[in-house]
Design an enzyme around this catalytic site. Structure first.
Site, PDB file in Angstrom:
ATOM      1  N   ASP A 305      -1.669  -0.559   3.161  1.00 34.65           N
ATOM      2  CA  ASP A 305      -0.755   0.483   3.628  1.00 34.65           C
ATOM      3  C   ASP A 305      -0.397   1.476   2.523  1.00 34.65           C
ATOM      4  OD1 ASP A 305       0.884   1.834   5.387  1.00 34.65           O
ATOM      5  OD2 ASP A 305       2.600   0.524   5.078  1.00 34.65           O
ATOM      6  N   GLU A 308      -2.326   6.844   1.374  1.00 30.80           N
ATOM      7  CA  GLU A 308      -2.776   8.259   1.433  1.00 30.80           C
ATOM      8  C   GLU A 308      -2.919   8.814   0.013  1.00 30.80           C
ATOM      9  OE1 GLU A 308      -0.216   6.964   3.205  1.00 30.80           O
ATOM     10  OE2 GLU A 308      -1.434   6.705   4.995  1.00 30.80           O
ATOM     11  N   ASP A 418       1.772   5.140  11.868  1.00 33.78           N
ATOM     12  CA  ASP A 418       3.085   4.968  12.499  1.00 33.78           C
ATOM     13  C   ASP A 418       3.190   5.861  13.733  1.00 33.78           C
ATOM     14  OD1 ASP A 418       3.635   3.337  10.399  1.00 33.78           O
ATOM     15  OD2 ASP A 418       5.021   4.702   9.388  1.00 33.78           O
TER      16      ASP A 418
HETATM   17  C1  GLC Z   1       4.785   2.017   6.720  1.00 31.38           C
HETATM   18  C2  GLC Z   1       3.734   1.380   7.616  1.00 31.38           C
HETATM   19  C3  GLC Z   1       4.384   0.457   8.599  1.00 31.38           C
HETATM   20  C4  GLC Z   1       5.183  -0.591   7.833  1.00 31.38           C
HETATM   21  C5  GLC Z   1       6.202   0.072   6.907  1.00 31.38           C
HETATM   22  C6  GLC Z   1       6.896  -0.920   6.003  1.00 31.38           C
HETATM   23  O1  GLC Z   1       5.600   2.853   7.469  1.00 31.38           O
HETATM   24  O2  GLC Z   1       2.950   2.343   8.250  1.00 31.38           O
HETATM   25  O3  GLC Z   1       3.419  -0.153   9.419  1.00 31.38           O
HETATM   26  O4  GLC Z   1       5.835  -1.435   8.730  1.00 31.38           O
HETATM   27  O5  GLC Z   1       5.552   1.025   6.091  1.00 31.38           O
HETATM   28  O6  GLC Z   1       6.000  -1.598   5.202  1.00 31.38           O
END
Ligand code: GLC
Length: 646
Positions: A305, A308, A418
């Protein structure tokens, strides 16, 4: 045929795997301005497919888009950039061709936005490769393109099971509760996701010993119940003395540098972080090996995650903003000051200027991040994939990433970032599926039920009725939103029935997925790809072919008790309440209104076809391959691809 045209001195993105000689001639169909701009005249009826993870319809015509991987949890119709950069298009019209703009930096697509009759593509610099792909039809163009970019990633079989996730499971007890509630409700479950709270202060490759005193034991305990734990890994590495990953990274120069040659500092969940230089093979290898900290405990799946990379703020911009705010506070605050204030604060997150401030080490030379921005997430997942292939060559590990570029499909899947608990985000996810498949991304899915904002039971059940067809099938929600584990709702049975239908269909879905991988084809296609002569099929934006057997036509409107569908040929309507409780009806080609009660899944089978179904089970390891039903036309047969490598 594929032709490759080179402009300037492109950065090697490694999107492609096939060697194509650079063509001497000029790029057909387009006018080129020699400054990174390419124009194509659109005819009135031309359709433009592609761009992978982007907003708006299957036909991209009529809007503008920017390939610049960006964290935007509030995206809607006027959003320009999302989490992935997938610069492949197919123009369908008097001439039909595919075109891939292989460029690692910011790329703008104006597809009939400024002028309806013109498509303009602009790379920030005139340093790119453009591939032109021709073929008999769209399917053939996709096959050639996919061959060019290499075979798509295959996850373990269990990854086709249902997964429960939420940002907010804080400790072992929270995880155990999810598993036991699903068991009590008799709803199948294959995975529970661990969001950032399992870590010690959001430090990658650490586990908080207070809240997860023995993760290895928990992994084994759940694995005996057929449940896999899937932790998150974030791109930023916390700056903290004594934290091994940080110290090793600093010592061995594995982090991105600022203009002065020091490790660049940004802020994400852990606070101040450094960003691993995933474009540097040594840093990739180092970071990739770290995943073994968790695989040694029995973990066999990860989601990558914030890659980017997302940057909440940089310290200098933050300080600068504070100074400006102080200046404002000495003035009479009027409307201009108010907007300056909100703009500055909102502009801290993902500020384009911050991506100009750090550098990668590419073969000993500094390369500014903004010029290669869209490659960062792909190389994070590559780091993990390549390391685990070395550590456990015979095992498949689940990987999916938030950010990606074309080429990332070889290393893992992606989730669509998201989203929100909005009806429109069911449709948005579905409209991206064919474009993602075109670009090689087959293991895909969205946050079922919606990540941000509060979901409702009817939204959830309709969402399941769409997502039970997608390879990645994970319910995920944000901290602070209403709980959306399926056992939290009133009609648990109806929700559970949808999950059981998914499990009955897993052998079919996995088989279709594997076919798409090995044949470089698309699991999900716009109707027009199969019915090119049918003008009505060309404008259908809310139905898709799944394999050669089905049309899916999900309901994505609040309180709808049915919907209109267009069938390009005679098809069999299936209205399914449970895996073993359904009606069928043969409908002629044309438009139909099809009713569907909230608890009824509706889909369509192609004439003469049938699909296999098995008895559902509580998890994929208990699924038998004994086909209990061939659903569809009596004469229909189906050849099943099987490959249950775990
Ligand atoms: C980002 C991710 C999401 C996750 C959050 C906390 O927003 O895209 O899926 O739950 O971070 O880690």
């Amino acid at each position: 045929m594929i032709q490759r045209y080179r402009y300037g001195n492109p950065f090697p993105t490694e999107a492609t795997v096939e060697q194509i000689a650079i063509s001497e001639g000029t790029l057909p169909f387009f006018e080129t301005d020699g400054k990174g701009g390419f124009s194509y005249s659109l005819k009135e009826d031309d359709i433009v497919y592609g761009l992978g993870e982007q907003v708006r319809g299957i036909n991209k015509r009529g809007w503008h888009y920017v390939s610049w991987n960006f964290d935007n949890p509030h995206h809607q119709e006027d959003t320009l950039s999302l989490y992935g950069a997938h610069n492949f298009l197919i123009v369908h019209g008097e001439v039909t061709f595919g075109v891939f703009f292989d460029y690692a930096g910011k790329l703008e697509f104006d597809i009939g936005y400024t002028r309806r009759s013109l498509m303009r593509v602009r790379a920030q610099k005139n340093d790119l490769d453009v591939y032109l792909i021709t073929g008999e039809n769209e399917k053939e163009i996709v096959r050639r393109f996919r061959h060019l970019i290499g075979r798509s990633y295959i996850p373990p079989f269990w990854a086709f099971g249902y997964g429960q996730s939420r940002w907010g499971y804080k400790n072992e007890a929270d995880i155990r509760e999810v598993v036991s509630e699903y068991q009590k409700a008799g709803i199948p479950l294959d995975s529970v996701y661990m969001d950032i709270d399992y870590m010690e202060n959001y430090k990658d490759f650490t586990v908080d010993a207070g809240r997860f005193p023995n993760l290895g034991d928990l992994v084994s305990e759940l694995s005996r119940q057929g449940v896999h734990l899937v932790p998150i890994i974030d791109a930023g590495v916390k700056i903290e003395e004594g934290y091994e990953v940080y110290e090793e990274g600093v010592k061995n120069n594995h982090f991105c540098k600022n203009a002065a040659g020091e490790d660049f500092v940004g802020a994400v969940w852990p606070g101040r972080v450094h960003f691993p230089d995933f474009l540097n093979p040594k840093a990739r290898e180092w970071f990739g090996e770290k995943y073994s900290v968790l695989t040694k405990l029995g973990i066999d799946g990860f989601w990558n995650d914030m890659n980017e990379p997302a940057i909440f703020y940089t310290e200098d911009r933050f300080a600068d903003t504070l100074t400006k705010l102080e200046e404002l506070s000495t003035k009479n605050v009027g409307i201009n000051e108010y907007f300056a204030f909100t703009g500055m604060v909102a502009g801290l997150n993902g500020n384009a200027g911050d991506y100009e401030k750090f550098y990668h080490n590419v073969n000993g030379k500094p390369v500014k991040h903004s010029e290669v921005h869209n490659l960062y997430g792909m190389n994070m997942t590559r780091a993990a994939y390549e390391a685990l292939r070395k550590l456990a060559p015979h095992k498949r590990t689940l990987f999916f990433s938030r950010s990606s570029y074309i080429g990332a499909h070889r290393y893992g899947g992606i989730w669509q970032g998201d989203n929100k608990s909005w009806w429109s985000h069911i449709l948005q996810s579905m409209q991206q599926l064919p474009a993602l498949n075109m670009a090689g991304f087959l293991f895909v899915g969205c946050d079922v039920g919606g990540f941000g904002s509060d979901t409702t039971e009817d939204l959830m059940i309709r969402w399941l009725q769409y997502s039970l067809f997608t390879p990645l099938f994970r319910n995920h929600s944000s901290n602070g939103t209403r709980r959306q584990e399926l056992y939290c709702f009133e009609n648990i049975k109806a929700l559970g029935d949808m999950i059981q239908i998914r499990y009955s269909l897993i052998p079919y879905l996995y088989s279709e997925f594997l076919k798409a991988v090995y044949e470089d084809s698309m699991m999900f296609r716009p109707l027009a790809f199969d019915f090119p002569e049918d003008k009505l099929a060309a404008s259908v934006e809310d139905q898709l072919f799944l394999g050669d057997e089905l049309i899916i036509a999900p309901i994505y409107q609040q309180n709808a008790v049915g919907r209109y569908v267009y069938l390009p040929e005679e098809m069999m309507l299936v209205r399914m309440r449970r895996y073993n409780d359904y009606d069928t009806e043969v409908l002629p080609k044309g438009h139909h209104y099809v009713s569907s009660k909230l608890s009824e899944l509706v889909f369509f089978l192609r004439k003469g076809r049938a699909i296999p179904m098995v008895a559902p089970a509580l998890n994929t390891s208990l699924l038998t391959s004994e086909i209990t039903t061939m659903l569809g036309y009596p004469e229909g047969t189906y050849s099943l691809y099987e490959e249950k490598l775990q």
